[in-house]
Design a protein around this motif. Sequence first.
Motif, PDB file in Angstrom:
ATOM      1  N   ASN A  88      -5.062   7.377   8.420  1.00  0.00           N
ATOM      2  CA  ASN A  88      -5.229   8.391   7.368  1.00  0.00           C
ATOM      3  C   ASN A  88      -6.722   8.587   7.069  1.00  0.00           C
ATOM      4  O   ASN A  88      -7.227   8.133   6.036  1.00  0.00           O
ATOM      5  CB  ASN A  88      -4.495   7.956   6.098  1.00  0.00           C
ATOM      6  CG  ASN A  88      -3.004   7.749   6.312  1.00  0.00           C
ATOM      7  OD1 ASN A  88      -2.213   8.672   6.232  1.00  0.00           O
ATOM      8  ND2 ASN A  88      -2.628   6.498   6.591  1.00  0.00           N
ATOM      9  N   PRO A  89      -7.443   9.257   7.967  1.00  0.00           N
ATOM     10  CA  PRO A  89      -8.898   9.417   7.803  1.00  0.00           C
ATOM     11  C   PRO A  89      -9.301  10.207   6.568  1.00  0.00           C
ATOM     12  O   PRO A  89     -10.479  10.220   6.205  1.00  0.00           O
ATOM     13  CB  PRO A  89      -9.318  10.133   9.093  1.00  0.00           C
ATOM     14  CG  PRO A  89      -8.070  10.818   9.572  1.00  0.00           C
ATOM     15  CD  PRO A  89      -6.957   9.894   9.195  1.00  0.00           C
ATOM     16  N   GLU A  90      -8.334  10.843   5.903  1.00  0.00           N
ATOM     17  CA  GLU A  90      -8.639  11.611   4.695  1.00  0.00           C
ATOM     18  C   GLU A  90      -8.839  10.711   3.472  1.00  0.00           C
ATOM     19  O   GLU A  90      -9.300  11.168   2.417  1.00  0.00           O
ATOM     20  CB  GLU A  90      -7.519  12.618   4.404  1.00  0.00           C
ATOM     21  CG  GLU A  90      -6.186  12.023   3.920  1.00  0.00           C
ATOM     22  CD  GLU A  90      -5.269  11.545   5.043  1.00  0.00           C
ATOM     23  OE1 GLU A  90      -4.104  11.253   4.758  1.00  0.00           O
ATOM     24  OE2 GLU A  90      -5.741  11.471   6.199  1.00  0.00           O
ATOM     25  N   ILE A  91      -8.507   9.438   3.598  1.00  0.00           N
ATOM     26  CA  ILE A  91      -8.645   8.509   2.467  1.00  0.00           C
ATOM     27  C   ILE A  91     -10.111   8.381   2.055  1.00  0.00           C
ATOM     28  O   ILE A  91     -10.975   8.109   2.875  1.00  0.00           O
ATOM     29  CB  ILE A  91      -8.077   7.117   2.821  1.00  0.00           C
ATOM     30  CG1 ILE A  91      -6.546   7.185   2.955  1.00  0.00           C
ATOM     31  CG2 ILE A  91      -8.458   6.084   1.742  1.00  0.00           C
ATOM     32  CD1 ILE A  91      -5.921   5.892   3.454  1.00  0.00           C
ATOM     33  N   LYS A  92     -10.353   8.581   0.764  1.00  0.00           N
ATOM     34  CA  LYS A  92     -11.706   8.465   0.214  1.00  0.00           C
ATOM     35  C   LYS A  92     -11.813   7.372  -0.853  1.00  0.00           C
ATOM     36  O   LYS A  92     -12.885   6.837  -1.081  1.00  0.00           O
ATOM     37  CB  LYS A  92     -12.132   9.808  -0.416  1.00  0.00           C
ATOM     38  CG  LYS A  92     -12.115  10.992   0.537  1.00  0.00           C
ATOM     39  CD  LYS A  92     -13.092  10.809   1.695  1.00  0.00           C
ATOM     40  CE  LYS A  92     -13.063  12.019   2.623  1.00  0.00           C
ATOM     41  NZ  LYS A  92     -13.899  11.801   3.831  1.00  0.00           N
ATOM     42  N   THR A  93     -10.673   7.116  -1.507  1.00  0.00           N
ATOM     43  CA  THR A  93     -10.689   6.194  -2.656  1.00  0.00           C
ATOM     44  C   THR A  93      -9.539   5.199  -2.575  1.00  0.00           C
ATOM     45  O   THR A  93      -8.409   5.565  -2.254  1.00  0.00           O
ATOM     46  CB  THR A  93     -10.575   6.976  -3.972  1.00  0.00           C
ATOM     47  OG1 THR A  93     -11.672   7.893  -4.063  1.00  0.00           O
ATOM     48  CG2 THR A  93     -10.599   6.043  -5.169  1.00  0.00           C
ATOM     49  N   ILE A  94      -9.840   3.941  -2.872  1.00  0.00           N
ATOM     50  CA  ILE A  94      -8.811   2.905  -2.949  1.00  0.00           C
ATOM     51  C   ILE A  94      -8.551   2.616  -4.427  1.00  0.00           C
ATOM     52  O   ILE A  94      -9.462   2.210  -5.154  1.00  0.00           O
ATOM     53  CB  ILE A  94      -9.254   1.618  -2.240  1.00  0.00           C
ATOM     54  CG1 ILE A  94      -9.530   1.908  -0.760  1.00  0.00           C
ATOM     55  CG2 ILE A  94      -8.180   0.535  -2.378  1.00  0.00           C
ATOM     56  CD1 ILE A  94     -10.103   0.728  -0.003  1.00  0.00           C
ATOM     57  N   MET A 150      -3.134   0.303  -3.890  1.00  0.00           N
ATOM     58  CA  MET A 150      -3.041  -1.076  -3.418  1.00  0.00           C
ATOM     59  C   MET A 150      -2.585  -1.982  -4.554  1.00  0.00           C
ATOM     60  O   MET A 150      -3.092  -1.896  -5.678  1.00  0.00           O
ATOM     61  CB  MET A 150      -4.426  -1.501  -2.910  1.00  0.00           C
ATOM     62  CG  MET A 150      -4.578  -2.909  -2.439  1.00  0.00           C
ATOM     63  SD  MET A 150      -6.279  -3.124  -1.775  1.00  0.00           S
ATOM     64  CE  MET A 150      -6.318  -4.893  -1.547  1.00  0.00           C
ATOM     65  N   THR A 151      -1.626  -2.857  -4.272  1.00  0.00           N
ATOM     66  CA  THR A 151      -1.146  -3.784  -5.294  1.00  0.00           C
ATOM     67  C   THR A 151      -0.697  -5.082  -4.632  1.00  0.00           C
ATOM     68  O   THR A 151      -0.346  -5.099  -3.454  1.00  0.00           O
ATOM     69  CB  THR A 151       0.021  -3.169  -6.101  1.00  0.00           C
ATOM     70  OG1 THR A 151       0.289  -3.962  -7.252  1.00  0.00           O
ATOM     71  CG2 THR A 151       1.279  -3.051  -5.266  1.00  0.00           C
ATOM     72  N   GLY A 152      -0.743  -6.191  -5.377  1.00  0.00           N
ATOM     73  CA  GLY A 152      -0.295  -7.477  -4.853  1.00  0.00           C
ATOM     74  C   GLY A 152      -1.423  -8.467  -4.683  1.00  0.00           C
ATOM     75  O   GLY A 152      -2.520  -8.284  -5.202  1.00  0.00           O
ATOM     76  N   LEU A 153      -1.153  -9.539  -3.960  1.00  0.00           N
ATOM     77  CA  LEU A 153      -2.160 -10.552  -3.662  1.00  0.00           C
ATOM     78  C   LEU A 153      -2.879 -10.207  -2.360  1.00  0.00           C
ATOM     79  O   LEU A 153      -2.273  -9.707  -1.422  1.00  0.00           O
ATOM     80  CB  LEU A 153      -1.497 -11.925  -3.512  1.00  0.00           C
ATOM     81  CG  LEU A 153      -1.122 -12.676  -4.786  1.00  0.00           C
ATOM     82  CD1 LEU A 153      -0.218 -13.864  -4.423  1.00  0.00           C
ATOM     83  CD2 LEU A 153      -2.363 -13.185  -5.511  1.00  0.00           C
ATOM     84  N   ILE A 154      -4.175 -10.484  -2.314  1.00  0.00           N
ATOM     85  CA  ILE A 154      -4.944 -10.279  -1.086  1.00  0.00           C
ATOM     86  C   ILE A 154      -4.825 -11.544  -0.239  1.00  0.00           C
ATOM     87  O   ILE A 154      -5.113 -12.639  -0.709  1.00  0.00           O
ATOM     88  CB  ILE A 154      -6.420  -9.995  -1.406  1.00  0.00           C
ATOM     89  CG1 ILE A 154      -6.549  -8.674  -2.186  1.00  0.00           C
ATOM     90  CG2 ILE A 154      -7.245  -9.948  -0.131  1.00  0.00           C
ATOM     91  CD1 ILE A 154      -7.950  -8.417  -2.713  1.00  0.00           C
ATOM     92  N   PHE A 205       0.828  -1.201   0.000  1.00  0.00           N
ATOM     93  CA  PHE A 205       0.000   0.000   0.000  1.00  0.00           C
ATOM     94  C   PHE A 205       0.864   1.253   0.000  1.00  0.00           C
ATOM     95  O   PHE A 205       1.996   1.241   0.486  1.00  0.00           O
ATOM     96  CB  PHE A 205      -0.886   0.043   1.250  1.00  0.00           C
ATOM     97  CG  PHE A 205      -1.908  -1.042   1.364  1.00  0.00           C
ATOM     98  CD1 PHE A 205      -3.165  -0.897   0.800  1.00  0.00           C
ATOM     99  CD2 PHE A 205      -1.620  -2.216   2.056  1.00  0.00           C
ATOM    100  CE1 PHE A 205      -4.128  -1.894   0.916  1.00  0.00           C
ATOM    101  CE2 PHE A 205      -2.576  -3.222   2.177  1.00  0.00           C
ATOM    102  CZ  PHE A 205      -3.824  -3.055   1.603  1.00  0.00           C
ATOM    103  N   ARG A 206       0.293   2.329  -0.522  1.00  0.00           N
ATOM    104  CA  ARG A 206       0.897   3.657  -0.361  1.00  0.00           C
ATOM    105  C   ARG A 206      -0.229   4.684  -0.376  1.00  0.00           C
ATOM    106  O   ARG A 206      -1.220   4.539  -1.098  1.00  0.00           O
ATOM    107  CB  ARG A 206       1.924   3.955  -1.462  1.00  0.00           C
ATOM    108  CG  ARG A 206       1.393   3.977  -2.875  1.00  0.00           C
ATOM    109  CD  ARG A 206       2.516   4.169  -3.886  1.00  0.00           C
ATOM    110  NE  ARG A 206       2.034   4.054  -5.254  1.00  0.00           N
ATOM    111  CZ  ARG A 206       1.548   5.060  -5.966  1.00  0.00           C
ATOM    112  NH1 ARG A 206       1.497   6.289  -5.436  1.00  0.00           N
ATOM    113  NH2 ARG A 206       1.114   4.867  -7.207  1.00  0.00           N
ATOM    114  N   VAL A 207      -0.063   5.700   0.449  1.00  0.00           N
ATOM    115  CA  VAL A 207      -1.072   6.747   0.574  1.00  0.00           C
ATOM    116  C   VAL A 207      -0.593   7.993  -0.157  1.00  0.00           C
ATOM    117  O   VAL A 207       0.552   8.414  -0.018  1.00  0.00           O
ATOM    118  CB  VAL A 207      -1.338   7.078   2.058  1.00  0.00           C
ATOM    119  CG1 VAL A 207      -2.350   8.213   2.178  1.00  0.00           C
ATOM    120  CG2 VAL A 207      -1.835   5.839   2.793  1.00  0.00           C
ATOM    121  N   ASP A 208      -1.491   8.583  -0.949  1.00  0.00           N
ATOM    122  CA  ASP A 208      -1.191   9.829  -1.652  1.00  0.00           C
ATOM    123  C   ASP A 208      -2.437  10.708  -1.579  1.00  0.00           C
ATOM    124  O   ASP A 208      -3.393  10.515  -2.332  1.00  0.00           O
ATOM    125  CB  ASP A 208      -0.819   9.547  -3.116  1.00  0.00           C
ATOM    126  CG  ASP A 208      -0.360  10.810  -3.850  1.00  0.00           C
ATOM    127  OD1 ASP A 208      -0.343  11.883  -3.220  1.00  0.00           O
ATOM    128  OD2 ASP A 208      -0.032  10.716  -5.049  1.00  0.00           O
TER     129      ASP A 208
END
Length: 218
Positions: A79-85, A60-64, A51-54
Amino acid sequence: MKILIGLKTKIFIGILVLFIGTFSIAYRYNRTVQIITLVLVHNYIYPSTKFRVDGDKLYMTGLISSLTPGQLKKLIDENPEIKTIVLEHIDGSLDDASNFPMGKYVREKGLNTYLNSDSEVSSGGTDFFLSGVNRTIEEGAYLGVHSWEGMGDGDPIEAKDIPKEDPQHRANAEYINYMLGSEDFYWYTIYAAPADGMHQMTKDEILKYKVATKIIKN
């Protein structure tokens, strides 16, 4: 200096060498051993999702795996500002028992999901994409679906060959119904490609099954 090795130690080393050699051969030629090893490593040892936050986006990348929900929740809490994955390259899920609750968590948080034009998302990754309240796809993104294998009289069997009323369908069908308001997409996926194959969804299919709420032209 001469080192003396006891009989028990020699036996242990011999067994260890034999085990490693046998495992190496089995891993190289046996698909089942490869799959079991992959699941054990990525579910219990090494986090396979990156993961990385911007800003307000979480990439998000990789296997779940079973480790992924904990990673995701921690980042969202921090990071409560996150709105979109934004899903970049998600080959699938090693653990639907973790993937489905994680998807419901994302929906309950009111988050969105997004595929860039170069995103490649398949299998369990496609299931997770459905968790977004708003689900946006840029043209060019790859979205793959396929069937899965269950058990029939002790032998593996394709999901499409399992009677519709069989309980083995319930977890997948109920998750899809929760996300899309209908099980139609689930039944489509098990006929789209075999368990060891993959079908790239067309734009028409994506719209027909309401997989995306918006498709952006480049």
